[in-house]
Motif scaffolding. Structure first.
Motif, mmCIF file in Angstrom:
data_model
loop_
_atom_site.group_PDB
_atom_site.id
_atom_site.type_symbol
_atom_site.label_atom_id
_atom_site.label_comp_id
_atom_site.label_asym_id
_atom_site.label_seq_id
_atom_site.Cartn_x
_atom_site.Cartn_y
_atom_site.Cartn_z
ATOM 1 N N ALA A 1 4.012 5.590 -5.597
ATOM 2 C CA ALA A 1 3.996 5.567 -7.062
ATOM 3 C C ALA A 1 2.960 6.543 -7.603
ATOM 4 C CB ALA A 1 3.702 4.148 -7.551
ATOM 5 N N SER A 2 1.786 6.614 -6.960
ATOM 6 C CA SER A 2 0.756 7.547 -7.442
ATOM 7 C C SER A 2 1.195 8.987 -7.205
ATOM 8 C CB SER A 2 -0.595 7.255 -6.793
ATOM 9 O OG SER A 2 -0.554 7.508 -5.423
ATOM 10 N N GLN A 3 1.890 9.257 -6.090
ATOM 11 C CA GLN A 3 2.397 10.608 -5.834
ATOM 12 C C GLN A 3 3.444 10.978 -6.879
ATOM 13 O OE1 GLN A 3 3.894 10.674 -1.834
ATOM 14 N NE2 GLN A 3 1.850 10.663 -0.912
ATOM 15 N N LYS A 4 4.310 10.050 -7.218
ATOM 16 C CA LYS A 4 5.365 10.301 -8.196
ATOM 17 C C LYS A 4 4.741 10.570 -9.564
ATOM 18 C CE LYS A 4 9.800 10.219 -9.061
ATOM 19 N NZ LYS A 4 10.636 11.301 -8.598
ATOM 20 N N GLU A 5 3.672 9.838 -9.861
ATOM 21 C CA GLU A 5 2.952 10.033 -11.119
ATOM 22 C C GLU A 5 2.387 11.449 -11.190
ATOM 23 O OE1 GLU A 5 -0.680 7.713 -12.585
ATOM 24 O OE2 GLU A 5 0.934 6.209 -12.469
ATOM 25 N N GLU A 6 1.831 11.925 -10.076
ATOM 26 C CA GLU A 6 1.263 13.275 -10.021
ATOM 27 C C GLU A 6 2.354 14.325 -10.221
ATOM 28 O OE1 GLU A 6 -1.874 14.612 -9.637
ATOM 29 O OE2 GLU A 6 -2.572 12.564 -10.011
ATOM 30 N N GLU A 7 3.521 14.074 -9.640
ATOM 31 C CA GLU A 7 4.623 15.034 -9.751
ATOM 32 C C GLU A 7 5.147 15.116 -11.180
ATOM 33 O OE1 GLU A 7 7.639 13.849 -6.970
ATOM 34 O OE2 GLU A 7 6.391 14.301 -5.230
ATOM 35 N N ASN A 8 5.115 14.018 -11.896
ATOM 36 C CA ASN A 8 5.679 13.975 -13.248
ATOM 37 C C ASN A 8 4.711 14.457 -14.332
ATOM 38 O OD1 ASN A 8 8.076 13.026 -12.301
ATOM 39 N ND2 ASN A 8 7.592 10.873 -12.647
ATOM 40 N N LYS A 9 3.465 14.713 -14.010
ATOM 41 C CA LYS A 9 2.509 15.214 -14.992
ATOM 42 C C LYS A 9 2.907 16.639 -15.385
ATOM 43 C CE LYS A 9 -1.813 12.874 -14.048
ATOM 44 N NZ LYS A 9 -3.172 13.057 -13.558
ATOM 45 N N THR B 1 2.371 1.733 -3.417
ATOM 46 C CA THR B 1 1.332 2.174 -4.344
ATOM 47 C C THR B 1 1.075 3.662 -4.177
ATOM 48 O OG1 THR B 1 0.312 -0.025 -4.236
ATOM 49 C CG2 THR B 1 -1.034 1.731 -5.129
ATOM 50 N N GLU B 2 1.002 4.120 -2.933
ATOM 51 C CA GLU B 2 0.800 5.554 -2.681
ATOM 52 C C GLU B 2 1.970 6.367 -3.198
ATOM 53 O OE1 GLU B 2 -0.265 6.700 1.312
ATOM 54 O OE2 GLU B 2 -1.638 4.984 1.490
ATOM 55 N N GLN C 1 0.839 -1.207 0.000
ATOM 56 C CA GLN C 1 0.000 0.000 0.000
ATOM 57 C C GLN C 1 0.869 1.252 0.000
ATOM 58 O OE1 GLN C 1 -2.496 -0.503 3.413
ATOM 59 N NE2 GLN C 1 -4.100 -1.575 2.264
#
Length: 169
Positions: free
Chosen positions: A150-158, A147-148, A144
């Motif tokens: 990874a989702s935060q990193k995804e948000e930062e890279n947008k 996963t959190e 978990q």
């Protein structure tokens, strides 16, 4: 007698740990035929929960499973008697030779060692189950958290929309 030798002659039949008449006769240094005679003469000392005769199917199944049975017995038409721990203890009253008494003591020790091993195994199994449950919960928590992250990193890279005045090119 050595405990390991005796333990190798203990079989699990009908939900009981038992020893067969031919193994006991060999240990007591008597003929199997004579052991069976003494048992039949004293049958009131050995009720069915302490001693029973194997059925043909049980005997055939045991022969198929066990490699350690003597070759001359594998094809015998006579089914053996099986003695539970308490039945083996009762044999000491039926067979009164000094050899029988000493062998009986060794057999009782082997049954006790086997029981202690089984208890230790179940305790170890319970500890292993507890460990697996705890480890599984820890892995779930780690999963978990990853996963959190990874989702935060995804948000930062947008790509972000720029704020402020943007000049047309």
């Amino acid at each position: 007698m050595e405990l390991q030798v005796i333990q190798n002659r203990i079989y699990h039949i009908r939900g009981l740990n038992v020893m067969l008449d031919f193994d006991l006769a060999e240990m007591y240094d008597v003929q199997t035929k004579r052991l069976k005679e003494q048992v039949r003469r004293n049958i009131e000392r050995l009720p069915p929960d302490l001693m029973f005769e194997l059925t043909k199917n049980e005997w055939l199944e045991l022969v198929a499973i066990c490699d350690q049975l003597p070759n001359n017995l594998k094809h015998s038409t006579v089914t053996p008697f099986a003695f539970a721990q308490e039945g083996v203890a009762m044999l000491s009253g039926v067979l009164r030779s000094p050899t029988a008494i000493q062998v009986n003591i060794s057999i009782m020790r082997a049954f006790v060692a086997l029981r202690q091993y089984a208890l230790g195994y179940s305790e170890l199994n319970q500890k292993l189950e507890t460990f697996m449950i705890e480890t599984n919960m820890q892995f779930n928590e780690i999963y978990q958290a990853l996963t959190e992250l990874a989702s935060q990193k995804e948000e930062e890279n947008k790509p972000r929309k720029r704020i402020g005045y943007v000049k047309d090119e």
